[in-house]
Design a protein around this motif. Structure first.
Motif, PDB file in Angstrom:
ATOM      1  N   SER A   1      16.010  40.829  -7.523  1.00  0.00           N
ATOM      2  CA  SER A   1      16.088  39.482  -8.072  1.00  0.00           C
ATOM      3  C   SER A   1      16.460  39.578  -9.552  1.00  0.00           C
ATOM      4  CB  SER A   1      14.729  38.799  -7.937  1.00  0.00           C
ATOM      5  OG  SER A   1      14.701  37.603  -8.676  1.00  0.00           O
ATOM      6  N   PRO A   2      17.293  38.672 -10.026  1.00  0.00           N
ATOM      7  CA  PRO A   2      17.623  38.691 -11.451  1.00  0.00           C
ATOM      8  C   PRO A   2      16.424  38.331 -12.333  1.00  0.00           C
ATOM      9  CG  PRO A   2      18.640  36.795 -10.395  1.00  0.00           C
ATOM     10  CD  PRO A   2      17.998  37.614  -9.313  1.00  0.00           C
ATOM     11  N   VAL A   3      15.430  37.671 -11.726  1.00  0.00           N
ATOM     12  CA  VAL A   3      14.225  37.281 -12.467  1.00  0.00           C
ATOM     13  C   VAL A   3      12.994  37.623 -11.636  1.00  0.00           C
ATOM     14  CG1 VAL A   3      15.287  35.437 -13.813  1.00  0.00           C
ATOM     15  CG2 VAL A   3      14.426  34.923 -11.559  1.00  0.00           C
ATOM     16  N   GLY A   4      12.388  38.744 -11.889  1.00  0.00           N
ATOM     17  CA  GLY A   4      11.167  39.093 -11.179  1.00  0.00           C
ATOM     18  C   GLY A   4      11.366  40.180 -10.137  1.00  0.00           C
ATOM     19  N   PRO A   5      10.393  40.273  -9.242  1.00  0.00           N
ATOM     20  CA  PRO A   5      10.409  41.348  -8.245  1.00  0.00           C
ATOM     21  C   PRO A   5      11.480  41.116  -7.167  1.00  0.00           C
ATOM     22  CG  PRO A   5       8.577  39.864  -7.853  1.00  0.00           C
ATOM     23  CD  PRO A   5       9.215  39.427  -9.138  1.00  0.00           C
ATOM     24  N   PRO A   6      11.764  42.146  -6.367  1.00  0.00           N
ATOM     25  CA  PRO A   6      12.720  41.978  -5.264  1.00  0.00           C
ATOM     26  C   PRO A   6      12.249  40.881  -4.304  1.00  0.00           C
ATOM     27  CG  PRO A   6      12.140  44.289  -5.553  1.00  0.00           C
ATOM     28  CD  PRO A   6      11.219  43.493  -6.421  1.00  0.00           C
ATOM     29  N   ARG A   7      13.200  40.292  -3.607  1.00  0.00           N
ATOM     30  CA  ARG A   7      12.897  39.216  -2.659  1.00  0.00           C
ATOM     31  C   ARG A   7      13.332  39.635  -1.263  1.00  0.00           C
ATOM     32  NH1 ARG A   7      15.515  34.627  -6.546  1.00  0.00           N
ATOM     33  NH2 ARG A   7      13.662  34.300  -7.838  1.00  0.00           N
ATOM     34  N   LYS A   8      12.550  39.199  -0.280  1.00  0.00           N
ATOM     35  CA  LYS A   8      12.911  39.456   1.112  1.00  0.00           C
ATOM     36  C   LYS A   8      13.778  38.297   1.604  1.00  0.00           C
ATOM     37  CE  LYS A   8      10.047  41.190   4.345  1.00  0.00           C
ATOM     38  NZ  LYS A   8       8.995  41.214   5.400  1.00  0.00           N
ATOM     39  N   TYR A   9      15.002  38.627   1.982  1.00  0.00           N
ATOM     40  CA  TYR A   9      15.923  37.635   2.519  1.00  0.00           C
ATOM     41  C   TYR A   9      15.891  37.666   4.035  1.00  0.00           C
ATOM     42  CZ  TYR A   9      18.002  36.397  -1.948  1.00  0.00           C
ATOM     43  OH  TYR A   9      18.201  35.914  -3.208  1.00  0.00           O
TER      44      TYR A   9
ATOM     45  N   GLU B   1      23.126  30.519   5.536  1.00  0.00           N
ATOM     46  CA  GLU B   1      23.241  31.724   4.715  1.00  0.00           C
ATOM     47  C   GLU B   1      21.892  32.437   4.659  1.00  0.00           C
ATOM     48  OE1 GLU B   1      24.163  30.658   0.682  1.00  0.00           O
ATOM     49  OE2 GLU B   1      22.664  29.085   0.654  1.00  0.00           O
ATOM     50  N   PRO B   2      21.898  33.732   4.350  1.00  0.00           N
ATOM     51  CA  PRO B   2      20.626  34.434   4.166  1.00  0.00           C
ATOM     52  C   PRO B   2      19.847  33.777   3.026  1.00  0.00           C
ATOM     53  CG  PRO B   2      22.425  35.999   4.337  1.00  0.00           C
ATOM     54  CD  PRO B   2      23.042  34.628   4.222  1.00  0.00           C
ATOM     55  N   THR B   3      18.555  33.645   3.218  1.00  0.00           N
ATOM     56  CA  THR B   3      17.719  32.900   2.281  1.00  0.00           C
ATOM     57  C   THR B   3      16.369  33.580   2.158  1.00  0.00           C
ATOM     58  OG1 THR B   3      18.807  30.892   3.098  1.00  0.00           O
ATOM     59  CG2 THR B   3      16.825  30.581   1.825  1.00  0.00           C
ATOM     60  N   TYR B   4      15.768  33.532   0.971  1.00  0.00           N
ATOM     61  CA  TYR B   4      14.435  34.106   0.812  1.00  0.00           C
ATOM     62  C   TYR B   4      13.381  33.018   1.017  1.00  0.00           C
ATOM     63  CZ  TYR B   4      14.554  32.563  -4.132  1.00  0.00           C
ATOM     64  OH  TYR B   4      14.644  31.832  -5.286  1.00  0.00           O
ATOM     65  N   GLY B   5      12.157  33.455   1.253  1.00  0.00           N
ATOM     66  CA  GLY B   5      11.085  32.544   1.634  1.00  0.00           C
ATOM     67  C   GLY B   5      10.865  31.370   0.708  1.00  0.00           C
ATOM     68  N   GLY B   6      10.875  31.609  -0.600  1.00  0.00           N
ATOM     69  CA  GLY B   6      10.676  30.519  -1.552  1.00  0.00           C
ATOM     70  C   GLY B   6      11.752  29.454  -1.454  1.00  0.00           C
ATOM     71  N   GLN B   7      12.987  29.883  -1.190  1.00  0.00           N
ATOM     72  CA  GLN B   7      14.081  28.917  -1.009  1.00  0.00           C
ATOM     73  C   GLN B   7      13.862  28.082   0.252  1.00  0.00           C
ATOM     74  OE1 GLN B   7      17.333  31.824  -1.093  1.00  0.00           O
ATOM     75  NE2 GLN B   7      18.289  30.596  -2.709  1.00  0.00           N
ATOM     76  N   ILE B   8      13.351  28.718   1.293  1.00  0.00           N
ATOM     77  CA  ILE B   8      13.093  27.999   2.542  1.00  0.00           C
ATOM     78  C   ILE B   8      12.015  26.948   2.329  1.00  0.00           C
ATOM     79  CG2 ILE B   8      12.218  28.247   4.906  1.00  0.00           C
ATOM     80  CD1 ILE B   8      13.598  31.079   4.854  1.00  0.00           C
ATOM     81  N   VAL B   9      10.941  27.322   1.653  1.00  0.00           N
ATOM     82  CA  VAL B   9       9.868  26.370   1.358  1.00  0.00           C
ATOM     83  C   VAL B   9      10.428  25.190   0.554  1.00  0.00           C
ATOM     84  CG1 VAL B   9       7.694  26.048   0.094  1.00  0.00           C
ATOM     85  CG2 VAL B   9       8.025  28.093   1.512  1.00  0.00           C
ATOM     86  N   ALA B  10      11.247  25.472  -0.457  1.00  0.00           N
ATOM     87  CA  ALA B  10      11.831  24.402  -1.290  1.00  0.00           C
ATOM     88  C   ALA B  10      12.786  23.525  -0.485  1.00  0.00           C
ATOM     89  CB  ALA B  10      12.558  25.016  -2.490  1.00  0.00           C
ATOM     90  N   ALA B  11      13.588  24.129   0.374  1.00  0.00           N
ATOM     91  CA  ALA B  11      14.532  23.355   1.184  1.00  0.00           C
ATOM     92  C   ALA B  11      13.794  22.433   2.150  1.00  0.00           C
ATOM     93  CB  ALA B  11      15.468  24.290   1.948  1.00  0.00           C
ATOM     94  N   LEU B  12      12.719  22.914   2.744  1.00  0.00           N
ATOM     95  CA  LEU B  12      11.927  22.066   3.635  1.00  0.00           C
ATOM     96  C   LEU B  12      11.282  20.926   2.862  1.00  0.00           C
ATOM     97  CD1 LEU B  12      10.230  24.783   5.869  1.00  0.00           C
ATOM     98  CD2 LEU B  12      12.044  23.196   6.558  1.00  0.00           C
ATOM     99  N   ALA B  13      10.819  21.204   1.645  1.00  0.00           N
ATOM    100  CA  ALA B  13      10.168  20.181   0.825  1.00  0.00           C
ATOM    101  C   ALA B  13      11.121  19.042   0.472  1.00  0.00           C
ATOM    102  CB  ALA B  13       9.607  20.806  -0.444  1.00  0.00           C
ATOM    103  N   ALA B  14      12.421  19.322   0.500  1.00  0.00           N
ATOM    104  CA  ALA B  14      13.415  18.292   0.176  1.00  0.00           C
ATOM    105  C   ALA B  14      13.590  17.283   1.310  1.00  0.00           C
ATOM    106  CB  ALA B  14      14.759  18.952  -0.142  1.00  0.00           C
TER     107      ALA B  14
END
Length: 113
Positions: free
Chosen positions: A71-79, A27-40
């Motif tokens: 984003s519902p919380v904070g600035p827009p995110r690049k997906y 699925e489309p994902t933003y950078g912070g999600q990618i970093v978190a997914a890799l950390a898992a």
């Protein structure tokens, strides 16, 4: 010793590229999600300073499309999402990885770690 570090870094970048393409296949994902997914996944954990340059390079190569979303919380995110070219690259890299890892596992099978 420095040569070994450089080789390990290059190997890791290639593996991270494949991992990122695989994550974005879902699925489309933003950078912070990618970093978190890799950390898992132990061994794949990487900081934003490593992940974002890879994302930029993949986007410039036409493997990823980007879209800004509010984003519902904070600035827009690049997906990021895979393009058709990105899906082809993922399939080719997956095939190469499977063949390479199988061959390497066979070679390493007799080595004591």
């Amino acid at each position: 010793m420095a040569g070994q570090t450089t080789q390990a870094t290059q190997l890791r970048k290639g593996v991270l590229e494949l991992a990122i393409l695989a994550l974005l296949d879902k699925e489309p994902t933003y950078g912070g999600q990618i970093v978190a997914a890799l950390a898992a996944h132990p061994g794949l954990d990487s900081g934003a300073g490593t992940v974002y340059p890879i994302l930029t390079r993949l986007a410039k190569a036409g493997l990823l499309a980007t879209k800004w979303q509010e984003s519902p919380v904070g600035p827009p995110r690049k997906y990021y999402q895979l393009t058709a070219t990105g899906r082809d690259a993922l399939a080719a890299q997956h095939t190469a990885w499977t063949a390479m890892s199988s061959a390497l596992n066979a070679l390493l099978g007799g080595i004591d770690a």
